[in-house]
Design an enzyme around this catalytic site. Structure first.
Site, short mmCIF file in Angstrom:
data_model
loop_
_atom_site.label_atom_id
_atom_site.label_comp_id
_atom_site.label_asym_id
_atom_site.label_seq_id
_atom_site.Cartn_x
_atom_site.Cartn_y
_atom_site.Cartn_z
N ASN A 11 0.85 -1.19 0.00
CA ASN A 11 0.00 0.00 0.00
C ASN A 11 0.89 1.25 0.00
O ASN A 11 1.55 1.57 0.98
CB ASN A 11 -0.90 -0.04 1.25
CG ASN A 11 -1.82 1.16 1.36
OD1 ASN A 11 -1.49 2.25 0.92
ND2 ASN A 11 -2.97 0.95 1.97
N ARG A 12 0.93 1.98 -1.14
CA ARG A 12 1.84 3.11 -1.29
C ARG A 12 1.54 4.24 -0.32
O ARG A 12 2.43 4.95 0.13
CB ARG A 12 1.80 3.64 -2.72
CG ARG A 12 2.58 2.75 -3.63
CD ARG A 12 2.60 3.18 -5.06
NE ARG A 12 3.14 2.07 -5.83
CZ ARG A 12 4.43 1.77 -5.92
NH1 ARG A 12 5.33 2.54 -5.34
NH2 ARG A 12 4.84 0.74 -6.62
N LYS A 14 0.37 3.87 2.71
CA LYS A 14 0.93 3.47 4.00
C LYS A 14 2.44 3.66 3.99
O LYS A 14 3.02 4.15 4.95
CB LYS A 14 0.64 1.99 4.28
CG LYS A 14 -0.72 1.70 4.85
CD LYS A 14 -0.70 0.23 5.29
CE LYS A 14 -2.05 -0.26 5.71
NZ LYS A 14 -1.99 -1.71 6.00
N ASP A 71 -0.69 -3.75 10.47
CA ASP A 71 -2.06 -4.23 10.25
C ASP A 71 -2.97 -3.24 10.94
O ASP A 71 -2.73 -2.84 12.08
CB ASP A 71 -2.28 -5.64 10.78
CG ASP A 71 -3.52 -6.25 10.14
OD1 ASP A 71 -3.59 -6.29 8.89
OD2 ASP A 71 -4.43 -6.66 10.86
N PHE A 154 -6.69 7.65 2.41
CA PHE A 154 -7.16 6.43 1.75
C PHE A 154 -8.20 5.75 2.63
O PHE A 154 -8.53 6.24 3.72
CB PHE A 154 -5.99 5.48 1.45
CG PHE A 154 -5.33 4.91 2.68
CD1 PHE A 154 -4.40 5.65 3.39
CD2 PHE A 154 -5.64 3.65 3.15
CE1 PHE A 154 -3.80 5.14 4.54
CE2 PHE A 154 -5.05 3.12 4.29
CZ PHE A 154 -4.12 3.88 4.98
N TYR A 156 -11.04 4.49 4.78
CA TYR A 156 -12.22 5.09 5.40
C TYR A 156 -11.99 6.56 5.80
O TYR A 156 -12.83 7.15 6.48
CB TYR A 156 -12.63 4.27 6.63
CG TYR A 156 -12.98 2.82 6.31
CD1 TYR A 156 -14.26 2.46 5.90
CD2 TYR A 156 -12.02 1.81 6.39
CE1 TYR A 156 -14.58 1.14 5.60
CE2 TYR A 156 -12.32 0.49 6.10
CZ TYR A 156 -13.60 0.17 5.70
OH TYR A 156 -13.91 -1.15 5.41
P1 IMP Z 1 -4.58 -3.85 6.08
O1 IMP Z 1 -3.86 -3.37 4.86
O2 IMP Z 1 -4.89 -5.28 6.12
O3 IMP Z 1 -3.94 -3.35 7.34
O4 IMP Z 1 -6.02 -3.18 5.96
C1 IMP Z 1 -6.29 -2.00 6.55
C2 IMP Z 1 -7.62 -1.46 6.04
O5 IMP Z 1 -8.15 -0.64 7.09
C3 IMP Z 1 -7.39 -0.52 4.84
O6 IMP Z 1 -7.69 -1.14 3.64
C4 IMP Z 1 -8.37 0.58 5.11
O7 IMP Z 1 -9.62 0.21 4.61
C5 IMP Z 1 -8.46 0.63 6.63
N1 IMP Z 1 -7.48 1.61 7.17
C6 IMP Z 1 -6.35 1.36 7.86
N2 IMP Z 1 -5.71 2.50 8.16
C7 IMP Z 1 -6.44 3.48 7.62
C8 IMP Z 1 -6.26 4.90 7.59
O8 IMP Z 1 -5.28 5.49 8.06
N3 IMP Z 1 -7.23 5.56 6.94
C9 IMP Z 1 -8.32 4.97 6.38
N4 IMP Z 1 -8.51 3.67 6.36
C10 IMP Z 1 -7.58 2.91 7.00
#
Ligand code: IMP
Length: 200
Positions: A11-12, A14, A71, A154, A156
């Site tokens: 995820n760029r 992130k 995560d 990104f 939510y």
């Molecule tokens: P992960 O990549 O499995 O950690 O999924 C995290 C998911 O939670 C992302 O796809 C977003 O939908 C949501 N999420 C996590 N951090 C954020 C943030 O900082 N802003 C908005 N959504 C987030």
């Protein structure tokens, strides 16, 4: 001593947030783009800690370098903590940010403004190639709006109003989000950990 660290996410956005917050620490950051053969890890654990550790360990094992995985997700009180660890896949097959957000708003259609409390959670795991692992957790409380607002960030972000603020994360600049966000809180913990390592 400059340490090398692999950021275990594709995820760029992130990666950008992690880079900004770790700026100034003497680490050379790699991403998974530098390890294109690295296998995908299935995020099938029941907790943020479990998934972060699983991802960080897999990438440290593959790359032979300390690796850092994030995560994260959104917990909504009125939905019993959902979407939680399923945040990225909330809308099911073919889920993307827009579909997940639409599903969330539709699930909360009949929930009043005062009952829309939520929090973002982020767990960062730092794994060493020998399997040793540490975790760092951050959370930010807020509430879910009734329609998306703002273009930045990104996931939510367009529906999340951090506590005490009348703008969503997506209406804030990167610096404003970094001052409040769950990821920034967890990464600041990690920064402190690095600082103690380097002073030892
Ligand atoms: P992960 O990549 O499995 O950690 O999924 C995290 C998911 O939670 C992302 O796809 C977003 O939908 C949501 N999420 C996590 N951090 C954020 C943030 O900082 N802003 C908005 N959504 C987030």
């Amino acid at each position: 001593m400059v340490m090398e660290l692999v950021i275990a996410t594709r995820n760029r956005k992130k990666v950008g947030e992690i880079r900004r917050i770790l700026e100034g620490i003497p680490v050379t950051l790699h991403t998974l783009d530098d390890f294109p053969g690295c296998p995908e890890v299935e995020e099938d654990e029941a907790t943020f800690e479990g998934n972060a550790i699983k991802k960080a360990r897999a990438v440290a094992g593959y790359s032979g370098k300390p690796s850092l995985a994030d995560d994260s997700g959104l917990e909504v009180d009125a939905l019993g903590g959902a979407p939680g660890v399923f945040s990225a896949r909330y809308a099911g097959e073919g889920a993307d940010d827009r579909k997940n957000l639409e599903k969330l708003l539709s699930e909360l259609r009949d929930v009043g403004k005062e009952k829309r409390e939520a929090r973002f959670i982020c767990v960062i795991a730092l794994a060493l190639p020998d399997g040793k692992v540490d975790t760092f957790r951050g959370s930010v409380a807020g509430r879910i709006g009734t329609e998306p607002r703002g273009e930045s960030g990104f996931g939510y972000d367009p529906v999340f109003y951090p506590e005490g603020h009348e703008r969503t994360f997506a209406e804030m600049s990167a610096d404003e989000k970094d001052a409040l966000s769950h990821r920034a809180i967890a990464l600041r913990e990690l920064r402190r950990y690095f600082a103690t390592l380097m002073n030892d």
